[in-house]
Design a protein around this motif. Structure first.
Motif, PDB file in Angstrom:
ATOM      1  N   LEU A   1       0.934  -1.262   0.054  1.00 20.16           N
ATOM      2  CA  LEU A   1       0.213  -0.047  -0.037  1.00 20.16           C
ATOM      3  C   LEU A   1       0.869   1.359   0.112  1.00 20.16           C
ATOM      4  O   LEU A   1       2.038   1.246   0.441  1.00 20.16           O
ATOM      5  CB  LEU A   1      -0.850   0.025   1.244  1.00 20.16           C
ATOM      6  N   GLN A   2       0.348   2.322  -0.424  1.00 19.74           N
ATOM      7  CA  GLN A   2       0.968   3.793  -0.528  1.00 19.74           C
ATOM      8  C   GLN A   2       1.397   3.995   1.086  1.00 19.74           C
ATOM      9  O   GLN A   2       0.564   3.703   2.259  1.00 19.74           O
ATOM     10  CB  GLN A   2      -0.110   4.801  -0.718  1.00 19.74           C
ATOM     11  N   GLY A   3       2.468   4.444   1.432  1.00 22.73           N
ATOM     12  CA  GLY A   3       2.898   4.609   2.767  1.00 22.73           C
ATOM     13  C   GLY A   3       3.547   3.655   3.258  1.00 22.73           C
ATOM     14  O   GLY A   3       3.841   3.839   4.615  1.00 22.73           O
ATOM     15  N   SER A   4       3.506   2.491   2.891  1.00 18.04           N
ATOM     16  CA  SER A   4       3.936   1.201   3.768  1.00 18.04           C
ATOM     17  C   SER A   4       5.515   1.375   3.808  1.00 18.04           C
ATOM     18  O   SER A   4       6.117   0.547   4.489  1.00 18.04           O
ATOM     19  CB  SER A   4       3.344   0.044   2.873  1.00 18.04           C
ATOM     20  N   GLY A   5       6.165   1.953   2.901  1.00 12.11           N
ATOM     21  CA  GLY A   5       7.719   2.104   2.811  1.00 12.11           C
ATOM     22  C   GLY A   5       8.273   1.486   1.600  1.00 12.11           C
ATOM     23  O   GLY A   5       9.482   1.244   1.695  1.00 12.11           O
ATOM     24  N   LYS A   6       7.583   1.284   0.532  1.00 10.17           N
ATOM     25  CA  LYS A   6       8.138   0.709  -0.591  1.00 10.17           C
ATOM     26  C   LYS A   6       9.260   1.440  -1.243  1.00 10.17           C
ATOM     27  O   LYS A   6      10.242   0.741  -1.611  1.00 10.17           O
ATOM     28  CB  LYS A   6       6.998   0.500  -1.671  1.00 10.17           C
ATOM     29  N   THR A   7       9.182   2.783  -1.592  1.00 10.96           N
ATOM     30  CA  THR A   7      10.108   3.386  -2.066  1.00 10.96           C
ATOM     31  C   THR A   7      11.268   3.702  -1.321  1.00 10.96           C
ATOM     32  O   THR A   7      12.474   3.353  -1.711  1.00 10.96           O
ATOM     33  CB  THR A   7       9.766   5.000  -2.362  1.00 10.96           C
ATOM     34  N   THR A   8      11.135   3.751  -0.027  1.00 14.21           N
ATOM     35  CA  THR A   8      12.230   3.727   1.116  1.00 14.21           C
ATOM     36  C   THR A   8      12.761   2.500   1.003  1.00 14.21           C
ATOM     37  O   THR A   8      14.266   2.336   1.231  1.00 14.21           O
ATOM     38  CB  THR A   8      11.753   4.194   2.452  1.00 14.21           C
TER      39      THR A   8
ATOM     40  N   LYS B   1      16.942   0.969   0.304  1.00 16.83           N
ATOM     41  CA  LYS B   1      17.602   0.173   1.455  1.00 16.83           C
ATOM     42  C   LYS B   1      18.109  -0.926   0.897  1.00 16.83           C
ATOM     43  O   LYS B   1      19.031  -1.346   1.046  1.00 16.83           O
ATOM     44  CB  LYS B   1      16.729  -0.114   2.720  1.00 16.83           C
TER      45      LYS B   1
ATOM     46  N   GLN C   1      11.242  10.922  -5.392  1.00 15.36           N
ATOM     47  CA  GLN C   1      11.436  10.532  -4.161  1.00 15.36           C
ATOM     48  C   GLN C   1      12.725   9.297  -4.707  1.00 15.36           C
ATOM     49  O   GLN C   1      13.567   9.214  -4.073  1.00 15.36           O
ATOM     50  CB  GLN C   1      10.645   9.944  -3.229  1.00 15.36           C
TER      51      GLN C   1
ATOM     52  N   LYS D   1       8.877  -0.049   9.651  1.00 15.36           N
ATOM     53  CA  LYS D   1       8.643   0.884  10.784  1.00 15.36           C
ATOM     54  C   LYS D   1       8.683  -0.030  12.088  1.00 15.36           C
ATOM     55  O   LYS D   1       7.808   0.221  13.061  1.00 15.36           O
ATOM     56  CB  LYS D   1       7.406   1.524  10.695  1.00 15.36           C
TER      57      LYS D   1
ATOM     58  N   ASP E   1      10.977   0.244  14.027  1.00 16.04           N
ATOM     59  CA  ASP E   1      11.691   0.926  14.989  1.00 16.04           C
ATOM     60  C   ASP E   1      10.579   1.727  16.012  1.00 16.04           C
ATOM     61  O   ASP E   1      10.915   2.472  16.785  1.00 16.04           O
ATOM     62  CB  ASP E   1      12.568   1.976  14.444  1.00 16.04           C
TER      63      ASP E   1
ATOM     64  N   GLY F   1      12.374  -3.128   8.438  1.00 18.49           N
ATOM     65  CA  GLY F   1      12.821  -1.625   8.260  1.00 18.49           C
ATOM     66  C   GLY F   1      12.851  -1.119   9.687  1.00 18.49           C
ATOM     67  O   GLY F   1      11.864  -1.198  10.452  1.00 18.49           O
ATOM     68  N   VAL F   2      13.930  -0.559   9.974  1.00 19.45           N
ATOM     69  CA  VAL F   2      13.945  -0.063  11.308  1.00 19.45           C
ATOM     70  C   VAL F   2      14.502   1.485  11.336  1.00 19.45           C
ATOM     71  O   VAL F   2      15.100   1.871  12.293  1.00 19.45           O
ATOM     72  CB  VAL F   2      15.026  -0.823  11.901  1.00 19.45           C
ATOM     73  N   GLY F   3      14.053   2.096  10.261  1.00 23.17           N
ATOM     74  CA  GLY F   3      14.092   3.814  10.413  1.00 23.17           C
ATOM     75  C   GLY F   3      14.052   4.343   9.020  1.00 23.17           C
ATOM     76  O   GLY F   3      13.866   3.511   8.005  1.00 23.17           O
ATOM     77  N   GLU F   4      14.307   5.517   9.075  1.00 28.16           N
ATOM     78  CA  GLU F   4      14.139   6.113   7.736  1.00 28.16           C
ATOM     79  C   GLU F   4      15.218   6.251   6.712  1.00 28.16           C
ATOM     80  O   GLU F   4      15.213   6.197   5.627  1.00 28.16           O
ATOM     81  CB  GLU F   4      13.464   7.512   7.938  1.00 28.16           C
TER      82      GLU F   4
HETATM   83  P1  GDP Z   1       5.537   4.059  -0.251  1.00 26.14           P
HETATM   84  O1  GDP Z   1       4.215   5.116  -0.441  1.00 26.14           O
HETATM   85  O2  GDP Z   1       5.161   2.750   0.261  1.00 26.14           O
HETATM   86  O3  GDP Z   1       6.565   4.323  -1.092  1.00 26.14           O
HETATM   87  O4  GDP Z   1       6.444   4.595   1.248  1.00 26.14           O
HETATM   88  P2  GDP Z   1       7.466   5.303   1.420  1.00 26.14           P
HETATM   89  O5  GDP Z   1       8.825   4.741   1.200  1.00 26.14           O
HETATM   90  O6  GDP Z   1       7.519   6.885   0.977  1.00 26.14           O
HETATM   91  O7  GDP Z   1       7.409   5.749   3.140  1.00 26.14           O
HETATM   92  C1  GDP Z   1       6.490   6.235   3.647  1.00 26.14           C
HETATM   93  C2  GDP Z   1       6.875   7.107   5.128  1.00 26.14           C
HETATM   94  O8  GDP Z   1       7.271   6.099   5.910  1.00 26.14           O
HETATM   95  C3  GDP Z   1       8.107   7.853   4.830  1.00 26.14           C
HETATM   96  O9  GDP Z   1       8.065   8.882   5.559  1.00 26.14           O
HETATM   97  C4  GDP Z   1       9.460   7.015   5.179  1.00 26.14           C
HETATM   98  O10 GDP Z   1      10.440   8.091   5.593  1.00 26.14           O
HETATM   99  C5  GDP Z   1       8.747   6.216   6.171  1.00 26.14           C
HETATM  100  N1  GDP Z   1       9.365   4.923   6.672  1.00 26.14           N
HETATM  101  C6  GDP Z   1       9.625   3.961   5.605  1.00 26.14           C
HETATM  102  N2  GDP Z   1      10.210   2.747   6.332  1.00 26.14           N
HETATM  103  C7  GDP Z   1      10.237   3.121   7.601  1.00 26.14           C
HETATM  104  C8  GDP Z   1      10.960   2.482   8.502  1.00 26.14           C
HETATM  105  O11 GDP Z   1      11.496   1.207   8.601  1.00 26.14           O
HETATM  106  N3  GDP Z   1      11.046   3.111   9.745  1.00 26.14           N
HETATM  107  C9  GDP Z   1      10.316   4.487  10.144  1.00 26.14           C
HETATM  108  N4  GDP Z   1      10.520   5.279  11.236  1.00 26.14           N
HETATM  109  N5  GDP Z   1       9.887   5.019   8.714  1.00 26.14           N
HETATM  110  C10 GDP Z   1       9.719   4.570   7.530  1.00 26.14           C
END
Ligand code: GDP
Length: 296
Positions: free
Chosen positions: A108-115, A119, A147, A249, A251, A274-277
Motif C-alpha cells: 500500500l501507499q505509505g507502507s515504505g516501498k520506495t524507502t 535500502k 523520491q 517501521k 523502530d 525496516g528499522v528507520g528512515e
Molecule cells: P511508499 O508510499 O510505500 O513508497 O512509502 P515511503 O517509502 O514513501 O514511506 C512512507 C513513510 O514512511 C516515509 O516518511 C518514510 O520515511 C517512512 N518509512 C519507511 N520505512 C520506514 C521505517 O522502517 N521506519 C520508519 N521510522 N519510517 C519509515
C-alpha cells in the motif's frame, strides 16, 4: 503499557507445583493469557485463534522439568511455536536467478516501498557487491518518482527515468532492457500503491508481474498497521505469488504482531525489517527476536 506474557503467566501459574505435567486446567488459564497478549501485540484474531490452539494441543500433558516452573514450561512452548510459525530460519534474497534479476515491490501507499527499494539497493550494492538499478512505476504521483530518484542519487545507484502518464508495464520493460544492456545484475521495480486495497492497483501490479517475471516479489507492510496488516497481506497474496515480506517501521512502538499475522496469512517468509528512515536502516529478519518482542 503492555504487560509481558511471562509476568501474566507468573500470576496465573504461580500456585502450581514445580514439577509434573501441565494439566488441561493449567493450559486453559495460560492460553487465556496468551490470547490476550497476542491481541495486545496486534495479531489478527483468526491468527490468534489458530496459534493458541496449536500451543494448547502441544502444552497439555507436556512435562515440566525440575528446573522450570509450569509458567516457564508453557512459555517455552509458546516461544518455540512462535519461532516455527515465523519461519524458523533466516531467509535472504534469491540471488541465484539469471541477471538482471528483478525484484518487484508491492504494498500500500505509505507502507515504505520506495524507502525499502533504496535500502535494498544499498544493501545489494554494498554487502552483495551487485550492480543495481532502480525504476519507479508509480505513474500517478510525480513526488514518488522524484523520491526514488533522490534516494538513488544518494546511495550512488542508477535510476531509470520514468514519468507520470506513461504505462507502468512499458516503463518496467524498458528498464529491464536497459538493465540488460548496462549489465546490471539487479533491477528493483518500485510500484504505485493506494491508500487501501483496490482492484485497479491489483490488476496493474499483476500485469507488471506477468511482464517482467521477477525473481523476488516482495510485499512491503507497515508493522504499525496491526490488525489491518493481515487483510492487506491476504489481498496481495491472493493476486501475486509473494516470495517474501518486508516489515517496516519496526523502530516504532508496535509490538510486532503484524509479523505473525502476515507470515501466517501469506505463507511467505519475512526477509527484512525496516528499522528507520535512513537507507541503512534495514535488518535481516530473525524470527527469535521478533518472537521475544511479540511476547513482551
Ligand atoms: P511508499 O508510499 O510505500 O513508497 O512509502 P515511503 O517509502 O514513501 O514511506 C512512507 C513513510 O514512511 C516515509 O516518511 C518514510 O520515511 C517512512 N518509512 C519507511 N520505512 C520506514 C521505517 O522502517 N521506519 C520508519 N521510522 N519510517 C519509515
Amino acid at each position: 503499557m503492555f504487560e509481558s506474557l511471562s509476568s501474566r503467566l507468573g500470576n496465573t501459574l504461580r500456585a502450581l507445583s514445580g514439577s509434573g505435567r501441565l494439566t488441561e486446567d493449567d493450559v486453559k488459564n495460560a492460553s487465556r493469557e496468551l490470547r490476550m497478549a497476542l491481541l495486545e501485540a496486534d495479531v489478527a484474531l483468526p491468527v490468534v485463534r489458530d496459534f493458541v490452539e496449536r500451543v494448547r494441543a502441544r502444552a497439555v500433558g507436556a512435562e515440566v522439568t525440575q528446573s522450570l516452573t509450569p509458567g516457564q514450561a508453557f512459555l517455552r512452548i509458546v516461544q518455540q511455536e512462535l519461532v516455527t510459525t515465523l519461519g524458523g530460519e533466516t531467509q535472504g534474497l534469491n540471488l541465484r536467478a539469471q541477471p538482471p534479476l528483478v525484484i518487484l515491490m508491492a504494498g500500500l501507499q505509505g507502507s515504505g516501498k520506495t524507502t525499502t527499494s533504496g535500502k535494498l539497493a544499498l544493501r545489494l550494492k554494498d554487502v552483495d557487491k551487485k550492480k543495481v538499478m532502480l525504476v519507479s512505476c508509480d505513474v500517478y504521483r510525480p513526488a514518488a518518482i522524484e523520491q526514488l530518484r533522490i534516494v538513488a542519487e544518494k546511495i550512488g545507484v542508477e535510476c531509470f527515468p520514468s514519468a507520470v502518464g506513461q504505462n507502468p508495464v512499458d516503463i518496467a520493460r524498458a528498464a529491464l532492457d536497459h538493465a540488460r544492456r548496462a549489465y546490471a545484475e539487479v533491477l528493483i521495480v518500485d510500484t504505485a500503491g493506494r491508500t487501501s486495497v483496490d482492484e485497479a492497483m491489483m490488476q496493474e501490479i499483476a500485469a507488471l508481474h506477468a511482464a517482467i517475471e521477477p525473481a523476488e516479489t516482495l510485499f512491503v507492510v507497515d508493522s504499525m498497521t496491526g490488525q489491518d496488516a493481515a487483510n492487506t497481506a491476504k489481498a496481495f497474496a491472493d493476486r501475486l505469488p509473494l516470495s517474501g515480506v518486508v516489515l517496516t517501521k519496526v523502530d516504532g512502538d508496535a509490538r510486532g504482531g503484524a509479523a505473525l499475522s502476515v507470515r501466517t496469512v501469506t505463507g511467505a517468509p519475512i526477509k527484512f525489517l525496516g528499522v528507520g528512515e535512513k537507507s541503512s536502516a534495514l535488518e535481516v529478519f530473525h524470527p527469535d527476536r521478533i518472537a521475544s518482542r511479540i511476547l513482551g
